[in-house]
Design an enzyme around this catalytic site. Structure first.
Site: not given
Ligand code: FPP
Length: 225
Positions: A12, A29, A123
């Protein structure tokens, strides 16, 4: 010393990281994906058997279309460019979540990636996509009621997406939020939970190692003494 079989992570804070850098959420992201790569390598170094990453939830569809598109493009590009790396690193990829909703193109990319890495025995990465625990449980129960038999704990477990995967020893959530967001609520019944203040793109190998070291020293009782 406890052995670590399975680490699950709620990654997150990407969006907030992007804004903090005076850029977009998508910029966050993209940086988040770099953290994913580092944590995969460190999991291999620590001989962890399973790494589950919460990449897209059943609730994430509420986000702007542009962000959703960016996330799935990032995933497709990653699988396209890095599949050979995954093979070289002996990584097995498994998707957990409801794939029915995905386009045929994405379905085929995902199933090809799973097929190509199927025989790898290093893994195992469980990538949670369109994943939500309530959906997972309802799917499991609907399969079970068709059998018209009494249901035991193991029957529920055996019909979850995580069938045959040991429960996480460790759950990590970055981003300074203390909630579970419908993630593996059955499987984490006895997991050690680490809520980390740092945003996911800032989460480092060092932070990860610190958690693993704390876990190695933790006495686990599973309700006993
Ligand atoms: C949460 O941060 C993250 C996500 C919903 C997406 C996770 C994706 C990645 C780590 C990158 C891509 C990964 C792959 C495997 C392609 P948020 O957007 O909720 O952040 P915020 O809480 O600051 O809004």
């Amino acid at each position: 010393m406890n052995k670590i079989n399975h680490v699950a992570i709620i990654m997150d804070g990407n969006g907030r990281w992007g804004y903090k850098k005076k850029k977009s959420r998508n910029y966050g992201h993209r940086e988040g994906l770099n953290t994913v790569k580092k944590i995969i390598d460190e999991s291999i170094n620590n001989k962890i058997k399973y790494l589950t990453l919460f990449a897209f939830s059943t609730e994430n569809w509420k986000r702007p279309k542009k962000e959703i598109k960016y996330l799935f493009n990032l995933l497709e590009a990653f699988l396209h460019k890095k599949i050979n790396d995954l093979i070289e690193k002996n990584i097995k990829l498994k998707i957990i979540g409801n794939k029915k909703i995905f386009s045929n193109k994405l379905k085929s990319i995902l199933s090809n990636s799973e097929r190509i890495t199927k025989k790898n025995n290093g893994l195992q990465i469980n990538l949670a996509l369109n994943y939500g625990f309530k959906e997972e449980l309802v799917t499991s129960v609907n399969k079970l009621i068709k059998t018209k038999k009494k249901v035991f704990e193991k029957d529920i477990s055996n019909n979850l997406y995580t069938f045959n995967i040991p429960d996480p020893d460790i759950l990590i959530r970055t981003g300074n939020t203390k909630r579970l967001s419908n993630f593996m609520l059955w499987q984490i019944a006895y997991s050690e939970i680490f809520f980390i203040k740092k945003l996911w793109p800032d989460f480092s190998k060092k932070d990860y190692k610190k958690i693993l070291n704390t876990y190695y020293k933790t006495k686990r009782n599973f309700g006993g003494l």
